[in-house]
Enzyme design. Structure first.
Site, PDB file in Angstrom:
ATOM      1  N   ASP A 161     -12.890  -4.741  -2.265  1.00 31.39           N
ATOM      2  CA  ASP A 161     -11.630  -4.307  -2.668  1.00 31.39           C
ATOM      3  C   ASP A 161     -11.547  -3.087  -3.597  1.00 31.39           C
ATOM      4  O   ASP A 161     -10.519  -3.085  -4.274  1.00 31.39           O
ATOM      5  CB  ASP A 161     -10.899  -5.733  -3.484  1.00 31.39           C
ATOM      6  CG  ASP A 161     -11.703  -5.978  -4.641  1.00 31.39           C
ATOM      7  OD1 ASP A 161     -13.136  -5.786  -4.663  1.00 31.39           O
ATOM      8  OD2 ASP A 161     -11.220  -6.502  -5.583  1.00 31.39           O
ATOM      9  N   GLU A 162     -12.490  -2.255  -3.623  1.00 30.24           N
ATOM     10  CA  GLU A 162     -12.472  -1.006  -4.403  1.00 30.24           C
ATOM     11  C   GLU A 162     -13.444   0.095  -3.874  1.00 30.24           C
ATOM     12  O   GLU A 162     -14.160  -0.157  -3.497  1.00 30.24           O
ATOM     13  CB  GLU A 162     -12.902  -1.392  -6.045  1.00 30.24           C
ATOM     14  CG  GLU A 162     -14.176  -1.846  -6.163  1.00 30.24           C
ATOM     15  CD  GLU A 162     -14.586  -2.269  -7.555  1.00 30.24           C
ATOM     16  OE1 GLU A 162     -14.227  -1.266  -8.531  1.00 30.24           O
ATOM     17  OE2 GLU A 162     -15.184  -3.149  -8.048  1.00 30.24           O
ATOM     18  N   HIS A 181     -54.704  -8.263   1.942  1.00 27.78           N
ATOM     19  CA  HIS A 181     -54.517  -7.102   1.088  1.00 27.78           C
ATOM     20  C   HIS A 181     -55.618  -6.444   0.389  1.00 27.78           C
ATOM     21  O   HIS A 181     -55.719  -5.459   0.235  1.00 27.78           O
ATOM     22  CB  HIS A 181     -53.485  -7.746   0.183  1.00 27.78           C
ATOM     23  CG  HIS A 181     -52.971  -6.657  -0.749  1.00 27.78           C
ATOM     24  ND1 HIS A 181     -51.924  -5.556  -0.317  1.00 27.78           N
ATOM     25  CD2 HIS A 181     -53.160  -6.311  -2.184  1.00 27.78           C
ATOM     26  CE1 HIS A 181     -51.834  -4.684  -1.415  1.00 27.78           C
ATOM     27  NE2 HIS A 181     -52.444  -5.361  -2.487  1.00 27.78           N
ATOM     28  N   ASP A 214      -8.431   0.081  -6.861  1.00 29.69           N
ATOM     29  CA  ASP A 214      -8.625  -1.321  -6.809  1.00 29.69           C
ATOM     30  C   ASP A 214      -7.480  -2.218  -6.383  1.00 29.69           C
ATOM     31  O   ASP A 214      -6.373  -2.099  -6.635  1.00 29.69           O
ATOM     32  CB  ASP A 214      -9.080  -1.489  -8.226  1.00 29.69           C
ATOM     33  CG  ASP A 214      -9.597  -2.897  -8.407  1.00 29.69           C
ATOM     34  OD1 ASP A 214      -9.896  -3.655  -7.443  1.00 29.69           O
ATOM     35  OD2 ASP A 214     -10.038  -3.406  -9.646  1.00 29.69           O
ATOM     36  N   CYS A 253     -50.545  -7.337  -7.637  1.00 28.67           N
ATOM     37  CA  CYS A 253     -51.796  -6.786  -7.658  1.00 28.67           C
ATOM     38  C   CYS A 253     -51.626  -5.606  -8.684  1.00 28.67           C
ATOM     39  O   CYS A 253     -50.935  -4.704  -8.724  1.00 28.67           O
ATOM     40  CB  CYS A 253     -51.797  -5.955  -6.247  1.00 28.67           C
ATOM     41  SG  CYS A 253     -53.205  -4.946  -5.877  1.00 28.67           S
ATOM     42  N   HIS A 261     -57.341  -2.556   0.813  1.00 30.27           N
ATOM     43  CA  HIS A 261     -57.477  -1.790  -0.575  1.00 30.27           C
ATOM     44  C   HIS A 261     -58.895  -1.393  -0.239  1.00 30.27           C
ATOM     45  O   HIS A 261     -59.402  -0.083  -0.648  1.00 30.27           O
ATOM     46  CB  HIS A 261     -57.363  -2.484  -1.685  1.00 30.27           C
ATOM     47  CG  HIS A 261     -56.033  -2.427  -2.326  1.00 30.27           C
ATOM     48  ND1 HIS A 261     -55.309  -1.132  -2.487  1.00 30.27           N
ATOM     49  CD2 HIS A 261     -55.129  -3.344  -2.758  1.00 30.27           C
ATOM     50  CE1 HIS A 261     -54.248  -1.409  -3.113  1.00 30.27           C
ATOM     51  NE2 HIS A 261     -54.106  -2.720  -3.227  1.00 30.27           N
ATOM     52  N   CYS A 280     -51.660  -1.758  -6.634  1.00 29.48           N
ATOM     53  CA  CYS A 280     -50.353  -1.076  -6.239  1.00 29.48           C
ATOM     54  C   CYS A 280     -49.200  -2.013  -6.503  1.00 29.48           C
ATOM     55  O   CYS A 280     -48.270  -1.342  -6.248  1.00 29.48           O
ATOM     56  CB  CYS A 280     -50.480  -1.143  -4.574  1.00 29.48           C
ATOM     57  SG  CYS A 280     -50.560  -2.811  -3.991  1.00 29.48           S
TER      58      CYS A 280
END
Length: 675
Positions: free
Chosen positions: A199-200, A610, A108, A592, A614, A595
């Protein structure tokens, strides 16, 4: 204490319960005068929109704590004993998963942004400095942290805590450049290192230690020296048997230090026993207060002692996490491929309700997001809009599209729709995020759009014609035409020339001359008492076909009961199909139900598209299912043809008086004799 300061709380020191911004969990803040910081933060924030939002969050947290206390009080000794047994069993199971074979190093960088700015401007060295502005601080150096200044603190409060504080504007180009230099060093020790941020990073140094025959402490020291030589920046390191412990260790001797935890169970349990729970990644302010105020848990060891209560009041996964922390367990596997899940951009600005300005900010974000997506070569389907109101309320609105997008025009188009639904509103932050990326970027270009209903029907029609041409379904068996009545869509399954009647009307057509002979009486021969097909009765349709020309059609039905059974089955399937259409609804006018795709109310065209998708999907499944049924039907015909060919030689000729139409029951009686 002053009387006026106690008006908003029950205690004479209301700032003591106001924990916003301040925490001593950050490195370099252990010796800070906590009460002074809290008092200043409280006084500077009181009456602001931010303060009101924090009060709402505090009230919610207190309510949650009180609710859990009530639940805890309801537990009987028998309940507690039972849940403690569950906890003990789970602790044994988790203990069995302990892996001490890997050595993980977490590195770190020390006050990274501030350190980079000090490297660029050495005159800042030794002075309290923060990267950011009067609005918000990104990070502060260790000199400023001694006054209680830290990241995510408003700059005007930081200036009150430290009047000599110097502000430096953010410059991400510098930070990215220095980050790239550090990562080149990390790759020498672990080519598959995991970058957690600029930074890590996490490094698996197991193989390096074995190959070079040196200890993990020596590797950590060498790595830190290499980073300093390469960048001029210092970093701290922590070594442990898993990533969770390695991260905790890297914070112990900050700045510019390291801490090594041996790969030994006793050493791990000793280390973790007195560790404050707030030091653990994933346990923040709210969780800390709940664990402390409800269960009296202050250290990681306390989690094992209160395991029964944790299993009783938390979900299975949450309780497992707490118990794992108490055992000092963490992830040890090294994922070879880290797939990016999303790309986002956001900007903070002075609160405004100017719609033109908000749309300009949105347009700028769309350009930046599009540029980032194109650099990565990605397309996304789910666009999320993040908003922070003037009262610091966070709102997120998302839409999942049927096509993948990455252009700024598409992003702005859908983002504008999401923003329009929230107006008028005063905002201080806007963010955009694209996720659910396409996975077929390599090789042949993938289909970036789901099929619409029209596309499906056109392609389905072509497939059926191709199938018909190849005679894979509509073949002729021993000069007899196969006739199958399909009731759901009102079409012959073997007919590839006509599309289904979407209005629900039952139509009949054919793809062979012999079939037209059969259907002709159904259409025209009403004088001969032919039964016309009734959409409400599949039995009438079957009967009509039989009476039309019983000598030219062979049916795969062994009895009248089977005919009725098939007709009833078709009725049931038709009802099932209609129910499936009815199940397509938008939960909360947003999602929906089939889904889970997210399309808000304003996306009218996208919703219709849509729904068509279906419907096309359902038709495709039905078509596939009935093709399978027809193949089975054809197979049965093939098996029975051998029997028919043998029995026909013994069949007696029908007398002239029997050549007319015969009753349907007599037809089946005579047909069965042939079997």
């Amino acid at each position: 204490m002053e009387k006026s300061e106690s008006t908003s709380g029950d205690t004479p020191r209301p700032w003591q319960s106001y924990h916003t911004v301040y925490t001593n969990a950050k490195a370099g803040m252990d010796g800070v005068d906590k009460e002074r910081v809290q008092k200043i933060v409280y006084g500077m924030s009181k009456g602001s929109k931010y303060f009101e939002n924090e009060e709402r969050k505090e009230a919610f947290m207190r309510g949650k704590i009180e609710s859990m206390r009530v639940q805890c009080a309801k537990l009987t000794p028998a309940d507690i004993s039972q849940y403690q047994m569950v906890a003990d069993r789970r602790i044994l199971e988790l203990e069995a998963t302990r892996d001490l074979s890997r050595i993980w190093l977490h590195v770190d960088m020390d006050a990274f942004y501030a350190a980079v700015e000090t490297l660029s401007n050495p005159s800042l060295k030794g002075k309290p400095m923060a990267v950011g502005s009067m609005s918000m601080i990104s990070t502060a150096n260790y000199e400023a942290r001694r006054f209680g200044v830290r990241a995510a603190m408003p700059g005007f409060i930081a200036r009150k805590l430290c009047p000599e504080l110097i502000f430096v504007p953010v410059d991400f180009k510098k930070y990215t450049y220095c980050s790239d230099l550090t990562r080149k060093v990390f790759q020498k020790y672990d080519p598959n290192f995991m970058a957690a941020s600029l930074d890590e990073a996490y490094l698996d140094i197991t193989n390096v230690c074995k190959q070079r025959g040196i200890t993990s402490g020596e590797i950590a020291e060498e790595l830190r020296t290499s980073v300093y030589k390469e960048t001029g920046l210092t970093c701290s390191a922590g070594v442990g048997p898993n990533r969770l412990l390695a991260k905790v260790c890297s914070d112990i001797n900050k700045p510019n230090g390291q801490f090594i935890l041996p790969n030994d169970r006793l050493a791990v349990m000793t280390f973790i026993s007195s560790l404050p729970i707030r030091k653990i990644g994933g346990i923040g302010k709210v969780t800390e207060h709940i664990l402390r105020d409800v269960f009296g848990i202050n250290t990681c060891e306390d989690m094992l002692q209160k395991g029964g209560f944790l299993c009783a009041l938390f979900s299975h996964s949450t309780a497992d996490f707490f118990l794992s922390v108490g055992l000092g367990l963490g992830k040890t596997e090294n994922p070879q491929v880290m797939l990016r899940k999303s790309i986002s951009n956001e900007r903070t600005f002075a609160a405004t309700d100017d719609e033109a300005l908000l749309h300009q900010k949105l347009s700028d974000l769309a350009e930046m997001l599009s540029s980032d997506m194109q650099k990565e070569g990605l397309l996304g389907r789910t666009l999320t809009l993040k908003l922070k109101t003037a009262s610091f309320e966070i709102r997120t609105r998302a839409v999942t599209l049927q096509k993948y997008i990455c252009s700024s025009e598409d992003i702005l188009k859908y983002a504008s729709k999401l923003l329009k639904a929230e107006l008028p509103v005063s905002l201080r932050l806007i963010g955009l995020r694209l996720s659910q990326f396409n996975k077929d970027m390599v090789g042949a270009p993938s289909e970036t759009r789901q099929k619409t209903l029209t596309d499906f029907l056109i392609s389905g029609d072509a497939n059926r014609k191709s199938t018909s041409d190849n005679s894979s379904l509509g073949s002729i068996v021993d000069s007899h035409e196969i006739c199958s009545y399909e009731g759901r869509e009102g079409r012959d399954l073997l007919d590839g020339s006509d599309l289904p009647d979407l209005e629900g009307n039952h139509t009949f057509s054919s793809n062979a001359g012999g079939m037209e002979k059969i259907y002709e009486p159904l259409k025209n021969e009403t004088a001969n008492k032919v039964i016309a097909p009734d959409p409400k009765s599949h039995q009438n349709a079957v009967t009509g076909l039989l009476e039309a020309d019983s000598s030219s059609v062979e049916f795969a039905c062994s009895s009248l009961d089977e005919v009725n059974k098939r007709a009833n089955l078709l009725d049931d399937e038709a009802v099932s199909s209609s129910n499936q259409e009815e199940l397509l609804l938008w939960v909360n006018d947003y999602k929906c139900s089939l889904c889970g795709i997210e399309l808000p109310l304003g996306f009218v065209e996208e919703r219709q598209e849509h729904s068509d998708f279906h419907l096309a999907e359902r038709l495709q499944k039905e078509e596939s299912r009935h093709e399978t049924k027809t193949l089975m039907l054809r197979h049965r015909f093939s098996l029975k043809e051998n029997i028919r060919s043998q029995s026909k030689r013994k069949k007696q000729k029908i007398s002239p008086k029997d050549k007319g139409h015969i009753p349907i029951d007599m037809f089946f009686v005579k047909s069965f004799q042939n079997f």
